[in-house]
Scaffold this active site. Structure first.
Site, PDB file in Angstrom:
ATOM      1  N   ASP A  11      29.370 -25.300  -0.202  1.00  0.00           N
ATOM      2  CA  ASP A  11      30.075 -26.568  -0.103  1.00  0.00           C
ATOM      3  C   ASP A  11      30.331 -27.063  -1.519  1.00  0.00           C
ATOM      4  O   ASP A  11      29.721 -26.578  -2.471  1.00  0.00           O
ATOM      5  CB  ASP A  11      29.204 -27.556   0.681  1.00  0.00           C
ATOM      6  CG  ASP A  11      29.956 -28.811   1.069  1.00  0.00           C
ATOM      7  OD1 ASP A  11      31.191 -28.817   0.952  1.00  0.00           O
ATOM      8  OD2 ASP A  11      29.309 -29.785   1.473  1.00  0.00           O
ATOM      9  N   VAL A  50      -4.495   8.576  10.939  1.00  0.00           N
ATOM     10  CA  VAL A  50      -5.045   7.252  10.619  1.00  0.00           C
ATOM     11  C   VAL A  50      -5.099   7.055   9.106  1.00  0.00           C
ATOM     12  O   VAL A  50      -4.777   5.990   8.581  1.00  0.00           O
ATOM     13  CB  VAL A  50      -6.442   7.079  11.244  1.00  0.00           C
ATOM     14  CG1 VAL A  50      -7.109   5.804  10.749  1.00  0.00           C
ATOM     15  CG2 VAL A  50      -6.332   7.050  12.757  1.00  0.00           C
ATOM     16  N   ALA A  51      -5.500   8.129   8.386  1.00  0.00           N
ATOM     17  CA  ALA A  51      -5.602   8.033   6.931  1.00  0.00           C
ATOM     18  C   ALA A  51      -4.256   7.754   6.281  1.00  0.00           C
ATOM     19  O   ALA A  51      -4.186   7.083   5.241  1.00  0.00           O
ATOM     20  CB  ALA A  51      -6.191   9.324   6.361  1.00  0.00           C
ATOM     21  N   GLU A  78      -2.758   0.710   6.607  1.00  0.00           N
ATOM     22  CA  GLU A  78      -3.137  -0.460   7.406  1.00  0.00           C
ATOM     23  C   GLU A  78      -2.921  -1.769   6.663  1.00  0.00           C
ATOM     24  O   GLU A  78      -2.705  -2.812   7.262  1.00  0.00           O
ATOM     25  CB  GLU A  78      -4.605  -0.350   7.837  1.00  0.00           C
ATOM     26  CG  GLU A  78      -4.916   0.794   8.768  1.00  0.00           C
ATOM     27  CD  GLU A  78      -5.222   2.107   8.034  1.00  0.00           C
ATOM     28  OE1 GLU A  78      -5.532   3.092   8.703  1.00  0.00           O
ATOM     29  OE2 GLU A  78      -5.120   2.130   6.790  1.00  0.00           O
ATOM     30  N   THR A  97     -10.289  -2.224  -1.401  1.00  0.00           N
ATOM     31  CA  THR A  97     -10.069  -2.227  -2.852  1.00  0.00           C
ATOM     32  C   THR A  97      -8.596  -2.285  -3.234  1.00  0.00           C
ATOM     33  O   THR A  97      -8.249  -2.808  -4.297  1.00  0.00           O
ATOM     34  CB  THR A  97     -10.708  -0.976  -3.492  1.00  0.00           C
ATOM     35  OG1 THR A  97     -10.128   0.192  -2.911  1.00  0.00           O
ATOM     36  CG2 THR A  97     -12.219  -0.968  -3.253  1.00  0.00           C
ATOM     37  N   ASN A 151      -2.783   7.686  -0.827  1.00  0.00           N
ATOM     38  CA  ASN A 151      -2.703   8.532   0.367  1.00  0.00           C
ATOM     39  C   ASN A 151      -2.903  10.006   0.039  1.00  0.00           C
ATOM     40  O   ASN A 151      -3.564  10.743   0.782  1.00  0.00           O
ATOM     41  CB  ASN A 151      -1.379   8.336   1.084  1.00  0.00           C
ATOM     42  CG  ASN A 151      -1.350   7.081   1.937  1.00  0.00           C
ATOM     43  OD1 ASN A 151      -0.350   6.396   2.013  1.00  0.00           O
ATOM     44  ND2 ASN A 151      -2.459   6.760   2.589  1.00  0.00           N
TER      45      ASN A 151
END
Length: 938
Positions: free
Chosen positions: A337, A290-291, A295, A758, A725
């Site tokens: 064109d 999840v970390a 997200e 943040t 991360n």
């Protein structure tokens, strides 16, 4: 509807005489009987555009919630909700997924209304002859063999072979893209190498009668018409993912692999190394997954694209689909064109050729501003009698009008043939007023233009006698055919017999202009005295008895001028390694001239492929031809579609411009379809991904630059998001590998506070960075290039992320030290523990302030760029500091986020956190700049 049956019966009828058409289509001059109509309607069905049923809205909606990233978030939320003591975390992740899905659905899946727009272009009613009587019927009730009646202002309901006409002109721009009305007649056509829209004795559904009237026998209805074939092509295409959507799918897989791999590593490590129970280790590893799921990635990408859309709107480019923003940046070929996009779509006289001099005309478009120059000397109708004569004759021998701008039409608009409209404009530049000319020389009669004669004549009453005559005939037309009828020539105010040398001189001038892609009209006159060869009744005047013994005055030379800014835009594309291929309905010579003038082609003899030549080429031959400089002229809609398809098969990302119904298939097939906002039909706009509000090619180039910046900016905020991360993972790793000796320095809710709180606004600020210098001097990115590449991963995890992790863990231990705790006695609960985790969280947030500044440039110093130049990043920094303060000092958030108030020593530490992040990266950038410049490396 039996299209197959209709197609089989729809042979070519252009080479038949009108009376033979009836037999070929099993009809008669009195039309079908009621019984015949019923039989034919049962066989062929209704004359309507059939609508292909697409994917249901519910399926489209649900697809937004089952992408790989969405599934990852659903699972992550479930893990947090069911297997941890923070169910609120799971709810928050699920809400992010719901918001992402809803936003994506409303932005990317707007129902295309192209078919609806196509239907609106066909009339509701038609006039036919049935049972020997004229009837007004519903257009959908037309059948092959119906005798259809058309007149000025009518929209044509079906394809038909003409059997009778009176000065008939049809505007086919919806199907061909060329705005000049086409003159039609009923005479047989035996030439076999004509494109379908060049056949003079056929009219087509979806076109409009500009002038005159006619009768035709319906040959095709509904989806078998040329209009219907375009609709069929437009509807048959499936939605294809944009390069960015493909990249995001790939990115999601990469993130999934990274997150799951890290989770598996921690699971194995927890069981084998730390000796944790399997169930506990599993929950911990799921928390790590999840970390590592960003997200905030999809909301950030979506909002960044939305801001790109807003910036493009300021550059006159309205983007209908968010993903189209980045697609522009990937574009490697632009199929454009000519008329109205590269040129102004405003015919302009640029030269007046007189036997004794050539005059230059300044000013562009239909505005009567500009001068007529003999060398550098300004001349006017008052000072030059020959100029007065040629412009008077040309302006009066015309049926077009130019209307000035008004509230409804901000630009000059033309009623009639644009080629004729510019003749009145040049007369006004010379000081003549069309209204005064028409008052002083009222028109008495017109001998209309005829494609076989290639000229037209108008007869006027003279206020003052000319050569003893009170009437004069003005004739204008093709230089060769018109000059052959001249016996005299006006030279410098005097008349003399025309010689063979004069004719050679006229044709030499004409040929030179034609080679430059210019259109040329010869202008002549004839005083109509009481000669014995003229009939007394004016109604008996014919081309045969009027268009002879003419006096040649001169040539009027015109062109649809290129837009002023297009040449610079084309050069910018060349620097950016973007090819431009002109695909036009106009003639090859004109197209080649414009292409050379604005720099689309640079070779002396570029290849010009006509629609007829293209039809004979195989796909392999076409791909070979597309590798070199090439221009396509007089092409049909399905051929433009074919060119785009082959370019895509060659691995190109193709942008296509268009404004007519004929462009709809190519616009939908293209990776990015660009419709004209001013001259474009509703069909073109509905089929396109982007609309140019100023119809200007230069706006496409500015949009490409913006698209490239968007891709670069997405990589910038990817780098920024992944920075944190590593610093989020290291505390968990420290807890795990210390076997709990180091209490968890960062909780999952604190991780979420960074990812969804943040980090969001500074990341969005990175999405608004201006294009970097030199961005349009690089080739388009390869489709094989990844958003998340090796360079970003290394920089995010092993540079910025590692620095942040070190500083964050230092903050954690520093707080324990301030509270008197040693390594062996680290706080694991209470206010001191919450204060330590708050400092770890704060250090990550403040390090991310420095990282936001660092991510703005690759090698340029952020101080040179302007440390606080990006307003949104500045607001983002303020926002994350305020949010951190709220988490720190609002009591009701303490329990949820495991935070506690901080003191002055803590804040001094946090304020200093960005400094090493920025300074160390400035040293790296300085080293990189020196390396790139070939200087000594520090």
């Amino acid at each position: 509807m039996s299209n197959e049956a209709q197609e089989k019966s729809a042979a070519h009828y252009e080479d038949l005489h009108p009376n033979e058409v009836f037999d070929a289509l099993a009809t008669r001059a009195t039309g079908h009987t009621t019984a015949e109509v019923a039989t034919l309607q049962q066989k062929y069905g209704a004359n309507e555009i059939a609508e292909v049923k697409g994917e249901s809205t519910i399926i489209k909606f649900l697809k937004n919630f089952i992408s790989l990233m969405a599934i990852l978030l659903w699972v992550g939320g479930a893990v947090a909700f069911f297997f941890t003591d923070t169910p609120q975390l799971g709810i928050a992740i699920w809400l992010v997924n719901v918001i992402n899905g809803l936003f994506s659905f409303f932005q990317e899946n707007k129902a295309s209304k192209a078919t609806e727009a196509l239907k609106k272009m066909l009339p509701q009613y038609a006039r036919v002859v049935r049972n020997g009587q004229e009837e007004k019927i519903l257009a959908e009730d037309l059948v092959p063999g119906d005798i259809m009646l058309i007149e000025e202002g009518d929209r044509i309901s079906a394809d038909a072979r003409l059997i009778a006409t009176t000065d008939l002109q049809v505007n086919q721009s919806a199907l061909t893209g060329e705005s000049n009305p086409v003159r039609k007649n009923e005479r047989p056509v035996f030439q076999k190498d004509l494109a379908v829209f060049e056949i003079k004795n056929q009219v087509f559904a979806g076109t409009t009668v500009s002038a005159g009237s006619g009768q035709g026998v319906v040959t095709n209805i509904g989806m078998a018409t040329e209009f219907g074939k375009i609709a069929g092509l437009t509807q048959s295409m499936e939605e294809v993912k944009s390069p960015l959507q493909i990249e995001l799918d790939k990115l999601t897989k990469q993130i999934s692999i990274i997150a799951v791999s890290i989770g598996m590593f921690f699971l194995v490590a927890a069981v084998l190394f730390v000796k944790q129970p399997v169930a506990q280790a599993f929950v911990f590893s799921l928390g790590m997954i999840v970390a590592f799921i960003p997200e905030g990635l999809l909301p950030t990408v979506t909002l960044s694209l939305a801001m790109g859309v807003q910036r493009m709107a300021k550059e006159h480019a309205l983007v209908k689909k968010l993903s189209s923003v980045e697609t522009l940046g990937s574009t490697s070929v632009i199929c454009s064109d000519k008329t109205g996009t590269l040129t102004q779509n405003e015919m302009t006289v640029n030269h007046v050729w007189l036997p004794h001099e050539e005059l230059t005309v300044t000013g562009l478009g239909y505005a009567p501003t500009g001068d007529i120059l003999a060398g550098s000397t300004k001349v006017s109708a008052k000072t030059d009698t020959n100029l007065q004569l040629i412009l008077t004759a040309a302006a009066l021998c015309s049926n077009a009008r130019v209307l000035p701008p008004d509230e409804e039409h901000p630009r000059y608009t033309v009623l009639g043939d644009p080629t004729e409209a510019c003749l009145g404009v040049v007369a006004e530049k010379a000081g003549l007023t069309l209204a005064d000319l028409e008052r002083d020389l009222p028109r008495l009669r017109e001998l209309p233009f005829d494609s076989s004669r290639k000229r037209m004549t108008t007869i006027h009453q003279l206020k003052e006698p000319l050569a003893g005559s009170k009437r004069v005939a003005f004739t204008k037309g093709a230089p060769k055919e018109t000059s052959e009828l001249c016996q005299t020539i006006a030279v410098n105010g005097e008349l003399r017999p025309m010689t063979a040398d004069d004719r050679k001189k006229i044709m030499a001038a004409n040929d030179q202009y034609a080679r430059n892609g210019l259109r040329v009209l010869a202008v002549t006159y004839r005083p109509l005295d009481n000669a014995s060869d003229l009939p007394k009744a004016m109604s008996a005047y014919t081309p045969e008895n009027i268009e002879q013994d003419l006096t040649f005055v001169g040539l009027v030379v015109m062109a649809d001028p290129p837009r002023v800014e297009v040449a610079a835009a084309v050069e910018k594309c060349r620097q950016a390694a973007i090819r431009i291929i002109m695909i036009t309905g106009d003639y090859g010579l004109t197209a080649e001239s414009i292409a050379k003038r604005i720099g689309i082609v640079q070779g002396e003899h570029p290849r010009v492929v006509t629609g007829q030549e293209l039809a004979k080429m195989s796909d392999e031959e076409l791909k070979t031809a597309l590798a070199d400089e090439i221009i396509f002229a007089r092409v049909a809609p399905e051929q433009k579609y074919r060119v785009v398809t082959n370019l895509q098969a060659m691995g190109k990302v193709v942008a296509v411009t268009g404004d007519g119904v004929n462009d709809a298939p190519a616009l939908k097939k293209a990776d990015i379809g660009v419709a004209m906002g001013i001259t474009g039909t509703d069909v073109a706009k509905e089929s396109a991904d982007m609309i140019l509000t100023d119809d200007n090619f230069a706006s496409i180039v500015r949009a490409v630059e913006e698209g490239r910046a968007v891709y670069n900016n997405i990589q910038k905020f990817l780098l920024y998001i992944f920075n944190s991360n590593m610093s989020e993972a290291v505390p968990s790793a420290a807890f795990l590998f210390s076997r709990g000796l180091i209490p968890l320095p960062l909780t999952v809710m604190q991780i979420l506070a960074v990812d969804l709180g943040t980090d969001m606004m500074p990341a969005l600020g990175l999405g608004t960075e201006d294009p970097e210098p030199g961005i349009m001097e690089r080739p388009p990115r390869k489709l094989s290039d990844s958003l998340l590449n090796k360079k970003i991963v290394i920089k995010a995890f092993l540079w910025y992320g590692l620095l942040e992790a070190i500083i964050s863990m230092t903050a954690y231990f520093y707080t324990n030290w301030l509270n008197g705790n040693t390594f062996q006695t680290l706080a694991s609960s209470g206010v001191e523990y919450r204060q330590a985790t708050t400092m770890a969280l704060g250090a990550i947030i403040f390090c991310q302030i420095g990282a936001a500044m660092n991510c703005r440039t690759e090698s340029q110093s952020v101080f040179k760029l302007g440390l606080f130049k990006n307003r949104l990043i500045n607001l983002g920094i303020i926002f994350e500091i305020l949010l951190f303060c709220a988490l720190t000092y609002l009591p009701f958030l303490h329990q949820l986020f495991n935070t506690a108030p901080l003191g002055l020593p803590h804040w001094i530490f946090l304020i200093l956190c960005p400094v090493p992040m920025v300074l160390l990266d400035e040293l790296r950038k300085a080293r990189l700049r020196r390396k790139n410049q070939g200087g000594p490396v520090l």
